[in-house]
Design a protein around this motif. Sequence first.
Motif, PDB file in Angstrom:
ATOM      1  N   PRO A 122       0.811  -1.226   0.000  1.00 23.17           N
ATOM      2  CA  PRO A 122       0.000   0.000   0.000  1.00 23.17           C
ATOM      3  C   PRO A 122       0.843   1.275   0.000  1.00 23.17           C
ATOM      4  O   PRO A 122       0.499   2.262  -0.647  1.00 23.17           O
ATOM      5  CB  PRO A 122      -0.823  -0.090   1.291  1.00 23.17           C
ATOM      6  N   VAL A 123       1.973   1.232   0.712  1.00 20.06           N
ATOM      7  CA  VAL A 123       2.840   2.420   0.772  1.00 20.06           C
ATOM      8  C   VAL A 123       3.511   2.660  -0.572  1.00 20.06           C
ATOM      9  O   VAL A 123       3.588   3.795  -1.047  1.00 20.06           O
ATOM     10  CB  VAL A 123       3.883   2.274   1.908  1.00 20.06           C
ATOM     11  N   VAL A 124       3.980   1.580  -1.207  1.00 23.46           N
ATOM     12  CA  VAL A 124       4.618   1.710  -2.523  1.00 23.46           C
ATOM     13  C   VAL A 124       3.614   2.267  -3.530  1.00 23.46           C
ATOM     14  O   VAL A 124       3.946   3.139  -4.338  1.00 23.46           O
ATOM     15  CB  VAL A 124       5.201   0.357  -2.996  1.00 23.46           C
ATOM     16  N   TRP A 142      11.335  -2.506  -4.497  1.00 20.35           N
ATOM     17  CA  TRP A 142      11.404  -1.373  -3.564  1.00 20.35           C
ATOM     18  C   TRP A 142      11.824  -1.836  -2.175  1.00 20.35           C
ATOM     19  O   TRP A 142      12.587  -1.154  -1.482  1.00 20.35           O
ATOM     20  CB  TRP A 142      10.070  -0.639  -3.498  1.00 20.35           C
ATOM     21  N   VAL A 143      11.331  -2.987  -1.750  1.00 21.92           N
ATOM     22  CA  VAL A 143      11.694  -3.531  -0.441  1.00 21.92           C
ATOM     23  C   VAL A 143      13.196  -3.823  -0.404  1.00 21.92           C
ATOM     24  O   VAL A 143      13.885  -3.504   0.580  1.00 21.92           O
ATOM     25  CB  VAL A 143      10.860  -4.802  -0.133  1.00 21.92           C
ATOM     26  N   LYS A 144      13.722  -4.410  -1.481  1.00 12.91           N
ATOM     27  CA  LYS A 144      15.159  -4.715  -1.545  1.00 12.91           C
ATOM     28  C   LYS A 144      16.002  -3.440  -1.565  1.00 12.91           C
ATOM     29  O   LYS A 144      17.044  -3.361  -0.909  1.00 12.91           O
ATOM     30  CB  LYS A 144      15.465  -5.553  -2.788  1.00 12.91           C
ATOM     31  N   SER A 178      14.442   6.792   5.225  1.00 11.58           N
ATOM     32  CA  SER A 178      14.125   5.390   4.981  1.00 11.58           C
ATOM     33  C   SER A 178      13.169   4.810   6.028  1.00 11.58           C
ATOM     34  O   SER A 178      12.356   3.939   5.711  1.00 11.58           O
ATOM     35  CB  SER A 178      15.428   4.582   4.967  1.00 11.58           C
ATOM     36  N   ILE A 179      13.248   5.299   7.246  1.00  9.14           N
ATOM     37  CA  ILE A 179      12.438   4.692   8.317  1.00  9.14           C
ATOM     38  C   ILE A 179      10.965   5.097   8.239  1.00  9.14           C
ATOM     39  O   ILE A 179      10.093   4.363   8.682  1.00  9.14           O
ATOM     40  CB  ILE A 179      13.015   5.004   9.715  1.00  9.14           C
ATOM     41  N   VAL A 180      10.681   6.252   7.648  1.00 13.17           N
ATOM     42  CA  VAL A 180       9.288   6.719   7.598  1.00 13.17           C
ATOM     43  C   VAL A 180       8.405   5.766   6.790  1.00 13.17           C
ATOM     44  O   VAL A 180       7.392   5.274   7.302  1.00 13.17           O
ATOM     45  CB  VAL A 180       9.205   8.176   7.090  1.00 13.17           C
ATOM     46  N   PRO A 181       8.734   5.459   5.522  1.00 12.77           N
ATOM     47  CA  PRO A 181       7.864   4.537   4.789  1.00 12.77           C
ATOM     48  C   PRO A 181       7.862   3.125   5.393  1.00 12.77           C
ATOM     49  O   PRO A 181       6.835   2.441   5.363  1.00 12.77           O
ATOM     50  CB  PRO A 181       8.426   4.526   3.364  1.00 12.77           C
ATOM     51  N   THR A 182       8.992   2.713   5.964  1.00 11.95           N
ATOM     52  CA  THR A 182       9.050   1.401   6.606  1.00 11.95           C
ATOM     53  C   THR A 182       8.074   1.333   7.773  1.00 11.95           C
ATOM     54  O   THR A 182       7.359   0.343   7.954  1.00 11.95           O
ATOM     55  CB  THR A 182      10.478   1.125   7.109  1.00 11.95           C
ATOM     56  N   HIS A 231       3.917  -1.097  10.415  1.00 10.74           N
ATOM     57  CA  HIS A 231       3.290  -0.990  11.736  1.00 10.74           C
ATOM     58  C   HIS A 231       2.003  -0.177  11.666  1.00 10.74           C
ATOM     59  O   HIS A 231       1.840   0.830  12.335  1.00 10.74           O
ATOM     60  CB  HIS A 231       4.284  -0.387  12.732  1.00 10.74           C
ATOM     61  N   ARG A 232       1.079  -0.664  10.879  1.00  7.67           N
ATOM     62  CA  ARG A 232      -0.206   0.013  10.660  1.00  7.67           C
ATOM     63  C   ARG A 232      -1.182  -0.401  11.768  1.00  7.67           C
ATOM     64  O   ARG A 232      -2.156  -1.108  11.531  1.00  7.67           O
ATOM     65  CB  ARG A 232      -0.724  -0.336   9.270  1.00  7.67           C
TER      66      ARG A 232
END
Length: 186
Positions: free
Chosen positions: A35-37, A59-61, A90-94, A99-100
Motif C-alpha cells: 500500500p505504501v509503494v 522497492w523492499v530490496k 528510509s524509516i518513515v515509509p518502513t 506498523h499500521r
Amino acid sequence: MLVRRIARPLLAAPFVYGGISTLRKPQDRVPGAAPVVEKIAGAADKQLPVEVPRDVEQWVKIDAAVKVAAGSLFALNKAPRLTALVLSASIVPTTLAGHRFWEHDDPTEKFGQISNFLKNTGLLGGLLLAAVDTEGKPSVGYRARKTAKLAAKATEEGYEKASKRAAKSQKKAAKKAKKAQKKAKS
C-alpha cells in the motif's frame, strides 16, 4: 567524543540487522509495503516526467540495501549527518508500511504494532538529532556567514588603504605638476 562512538553503532544496529534480514527474505515484507509503494508511486507519477516502477519486492530490496549501507557508514562514523538523514528518510515509509496499528482490531496485535510504531518514531528522533549534530563545531551556515563577514571587512579595509594611497599619490602628482609649472615659467 566517546558517547558518539558508542551511540552511533547502537542506533545503526537495528537498521543493519533489519536490512540484512529483509535482503535475505524480502517476500515477508512485500504485503505490508504494497500500500505504501502504491501511494508513493502514484504521487511520484503525478510529479515526475517518468513512470516509477511498481514492483514492491524491488522497492523492499532497495530500502533494505539503503538501510544496510547507510547504517554501516553511520556506525563507522563515515558521513554521520548525511547517513542519519538517509536513514531518517528510509524509516518513515518502513514504519508506515510495517506498523499500521490503526488497521488491527485484536488488542494484543494492536499493542504490538503501536509499540513497534513508537520504537521507530523514537529511532527517527535519534536520527534527526544525529543529522543536526555538528559535534560541537559551528555549522556550515555559521562558518560561511563568518567567512563572508571577514571577507567583507578585509575588502573594506583594503579599499580604504587603497583610497588613502591614491589620495597621497594624487597630492604628490599635484605638487610635482606645480613644481614643473613653476620651473617652466622661470
